[in-house]
Design an enzyme around this catalytic site. Structure first.
Site, PDB file in Angstrom:
ATOM      1  N   ASP A  62      49.740  40.988  45.514  1.00 37.96           N
ATOM      2  CA  ASP A  62      49.907  42.445  45.497  1.00 37.96           C
ATOM      3  C   ASP A  62      51.021  42.899  46.429  1.00 37.96           C
ATOM      4  O   ASP A  62      51.367  44.074  46.456  1.00 37.96           O
ATOM      5  CB  ASP A  62      48.589  43.163  45.826  1.00 37.96           C
ATOM      6  N   ARG A  63      51.593  41.964  47.202  1.00 37.97           N
ATOM      7  CA  ARG A  63      52.741  42.281  48.051  1.00 37.97           C
ATOM      8  C   ARG A  63      53.905  41.388  47.670  1.00 37.97           C
ATOM      9  O   ARG A  63      53.730  40.215  47.353  1.00 37.97           O
ATOM     10  CB  ARG A  63      52.406  42.077  49.531  1.00 37.97           C
ATOM     11  N   SER A 108      43.586  37.592  50.440  1.00 38.22           N
ATOM     12  CA  SER A 108      44.994  37.964  50.472  1.00 38.22           C
ATOM     13  C   SER A 108      45.830  36.854  51.109  1.00 38.22           C
ATOM     14  O   SER A 108      45.932  35.764  50.588  1.00 38.22           O
ATOM     15  CB  SER A 108      45.158  39.292  51.208  1.00 38.22           C
ATOM     16  N   HIS A 109      46.410  37.147  52.279  1.00 41.33           N
ATOM     17  CA  HIS A 109      47.322  36.216  52.941  1.00 41.33           C
ATOM     18  C   HIS A 109      46.621  35.319  53.953  1.00 41.33           C
ATOM     19  O   HIS A 109      47.268  34.472  54.568  1.00 41.33           O
ATOM     20  CB  HIS A 109      48.409  37.008  53.669  1.00 41.33           C
ATOM     21  N   ARG A 163      36.085  40.702  54.714  1.00 44.81           N
ATOM     22  CA  ARG A 163      36.838  39.467  54.915  1.00 44.81           C
ATOM     23  C   ARG A 163      36.179  38.621  55.987  1.00 44.81           C
ATOM     24  O   ARG A 163      35.843  39.120  57.062  1.00 44.81           O
ATOM     25  CB  ARG A 163      38.276  39.783  55.319  1.00 44.81           C
ATOM     26  N   LYS A 171      37.974  43.164  47.861  1.00 41.85           N
ATOM     27  CA  LYS A 171      38.631  44.462  47.845  1.00 41.85           C
ATOM     28  C   LYS A 171      37.940  45.313  46.784  1.00 41.85           C
ATOM     29  O   LYS A 171      37.957  44.973  45.606  1.00 41.85           O
ATOM     30  CB  LYS A 171      40.120  44.320  47.527  1.00 41.85           C
ATOM     31  N   HIS A 211      53.487  46.832  50.956  1.00 42.60           N
ATOM     32  CA  HIS A 211      52.628  47.431  49.937  1.00 42.60           C
ATOM     33  C   HIS A 211      53.388  48.623  49.352  1.00 42.60           C
ATOM     34  O   HIS A 211      53.890  49.470  50.100  1.00 42.60           O
ATOM     35  CB  HIS A 211      51.310  47.924  50.540  1.00 42.60           C
ATOM     36  N   ASP A 219      52.439  37.256  48.290  1.00 44.66           N
ATOM     37  CA  ASP A 219      51.318  36.786  49.094  1.00 44.66           C
ATOM     38  C   ASP A 219      50.244  36.199  48.174  1.00 44.66           C
ATOM     39  O   ASP A 219      50.434  36.099  46.965  1.00 44.66           O
ATOM     40  CB  ASP A 219      50.776  37.896  49.998  1.00 44.66           C
ATOM     41  N   ASP A 269      47.279  36.993  46.880  1.00 47.44           N
ATOM     42  CA  ASP A 269      46.724  37.704  45.719  1.00 47.44           C
ATOM     43  C   ASP A 269      47.790  38.474  44.962  1.00 47.44           C
ATOM     44  O   ASP A 269      47.479  39.231  44.041  1.00 47.44           O
ATOM     45  CB  ASP A 269      45.582  38.631  46.134  1.00 47.44           C
TER      46      ASP A 269
END
Length: 481
Positions: A258-259, A105-106, A19, A115, A347, A254, A256
């Site tokens: 995934d949360r 992500s966020h 990142r 990832k 998560h 978020d 992407d």
């Protein structure tokens, strides 16, 4: 290639992913090198490797750069195009293929990252291959990427409909009562996956769910608010909309997707620990029905609420307490055969999703459990939020070890300590007194201490929180809330 570029590449490889700032720290040339290093590390020549990307402006270019680097080392690239991180896990798991997802992500728009997953959606951390990928990439960045004799192929595949259908097969929402749900996608990938999974955009049958969309337009510049629902300020729009529309609940994803975070009909957040407890009950029941005589394990990290452990035990399963960390929990899911794992950061990991995390699947479980009873969510969720929690509070300190020792000394005679991840002290209390515990963990990358406190009542939590914070922030430390 300059020495600065290699140093920059080393700096953006974190504990569980890559990142950095686009252009300054992360470039397409670096991505090509990382792709080549990834293929070499996993012996991917001649095999399929999945790549997907989110809606950030830089993501499509990075995905193409990854394809070039991977193909040069002989991997056959399968490009999913625009997708959520969950979708790359689905492809990695169902095809048993390694994967790379381009997302930050966020994080704000100026950032991007990668990832990585091994075949079967298994995680990769610094300790399990990411450091080796980094080192190979640095060498390729300095000396160039040599082509193998047989270059890899390239094709594009859309898995959204297949992904949506698979999630529907895991959680049956067809028989729930009608529910009105406000969904804040934060201009992230949830704007694409929610209509497919919970609606009819992927050709699936309609569910008794009315979706009121917020910020479904894919926009990696995040014009409305950051796609980080863990920050309370980013939930405000959703909270107001739930009340305004008289909705039963709200969901926030978020960047992407995934949360997933949940708010009740009053706009009050339902804690990730409460979501973990709700989902754990359902997954334990499923496992018991399938294998009634086997021990069932459920993972929770050490800063989850006590209600998670209590719920797991009450349902007849065995809780497994772990350190905080994405790839670490994936590893623990595989090692223990756990049916489910939950983290304080929202998560949620599922054995029937290859041990990977999936915010959409967690949301579906909450909708299913809520939709099969008649109480409002505030009342239904209250039993899963019986204790007072502080949330995570960060403090920048001049000396992490010294600040930790101040806390340890002050509480040495007042509780028991364990050092699974930082320092956790559980209070020694007399019968009838409220329980309490707190965790103090150092950051891996900054001079930060992270404090989490839980207690049997609000007054005890506040007292412990304030006392520990005063000790941490003594002697010229700077608060970072």
């Amino acid at each position: 290639m300059t020495k600065n570029a290699v140093e920059s590449l080393r700096s953006i490889v974190k504990a569980y992913d890559v990142r950095g700032l686009v252009g300054e720290q992360l470039t397409e040339e670096m991505v090509e090198a990382l792709a080549a290093g990834f293929v070499d590390e996993i012996d991917g020549a001649g095999a399929d490797i999945v790549v997907g990307h989110d809606m950030r402006d830089s993501s499509p270019g990075f995905a193409q750069a990854f394809a070039r680097g991977a193909q040069a080392r002989g991997a056959n690239v399968v490009n999913l195009g625009l997708c959520s991180t969950d979708e790359t896990y689905f492809a990695s798991g169902s095809w048993n293929a390694p994967a790379a997802m381009f997302t930050a992500s966020h994080n704000p728009a100026a950032y991007n990252g990668i990832k990585f997953s091994r075949a079967g959606a298994q995680g990769i951390s610094l300790d399990t291959g990411l450091a080796a990928i980094r080192d190979r990439a640095c060498d390729y960045l300095e000396n160039g990427i040599p082509n193998v004799e047989t270059l890899g192929t390239y094709r594009e595949v859309d898995v959204l409909a297949e992904y949506a259908g698979y999630l529907r097969s895991l959680v049956d929402l067809s028989g729930i009562r009608p529910i009105r749900v406000v969904v804040d996608a934060g201009n992230g990938m949830g704007g694409m996956t929610v209509p497919a999974v919970l609606g009819t955009a992927a050709g699936l049958s309609a569910l008794p769910i009315e979706i009121i969309p917020m910020y479904f337009e894919l926009d990696g510049n995040f014009p409305n608010h950051e796609a980080n629902p863990l920050e309370p300020k980013n939930l405000v729009d959703l909270q107001n909309a739930v009340v305004e529309h008289g909705a039963d609940l709200g969901l926030a994803f978020d960047g992407d997707a995934d949360r997933c975070f949940v708010v009740d009909e009053k706009g009050t957040p339902v804690t990730p620990s409460a979501v973990s407890a709700i989902v754990a009950l359902r997954e334990i029941a499923r496992a018991k029905a399938a294998t009634p005589n086997e021990e069932i394990f459920v993972i929770h990290n050490l800063i989850s609420s006590n209600i998670v452990k209590e719920t797991i035990i009450g349902a007849g399963a065995t809780p497994v307490r772990t350190r905080v960390g994405h790839s670490l929990i994936k590893d623990q899911m595989a090692a223990t055969g756990a049916v489910f794992g939950g983290e304080h950061s929202a998560h949620y990991y599922f054995s029937n999703f290859w041990g990977a995390d999936n915010g959409m699947l967690a949301a579906m479980h909450v909708l299913a459990e809520f939709g099969h009873q008649d109480k409002p969510l505030s009342e239904f969720a209250a039993k899963f939020m019986p204790y007072a929690i502080s949330g995570e509070i960060n403090s920048t300190v001049s000396d992490v070890a010294e600040a930790t020792e101040r806390v340890r000394t002050a509480f040495a005679a007042r509780g028991t300590e364990d050092s699974l991840d930082g320092m956790t002290i559980t209070g020694t209390t007399a019968e009838g007194e409220p329980f309490w515990w707190f965790s103090v963990r150092p950051s891996n990358t900054e001079p930060l201490l992270r404090l989490n406190v839980e207690a049997g009542d609000e007054a005890t939590m506040v007292a412990i929180r304030d006392e520990v914070l005063a000790l941490i922030r003594a002697q010229h430390s700077t608060p970072k809330l």
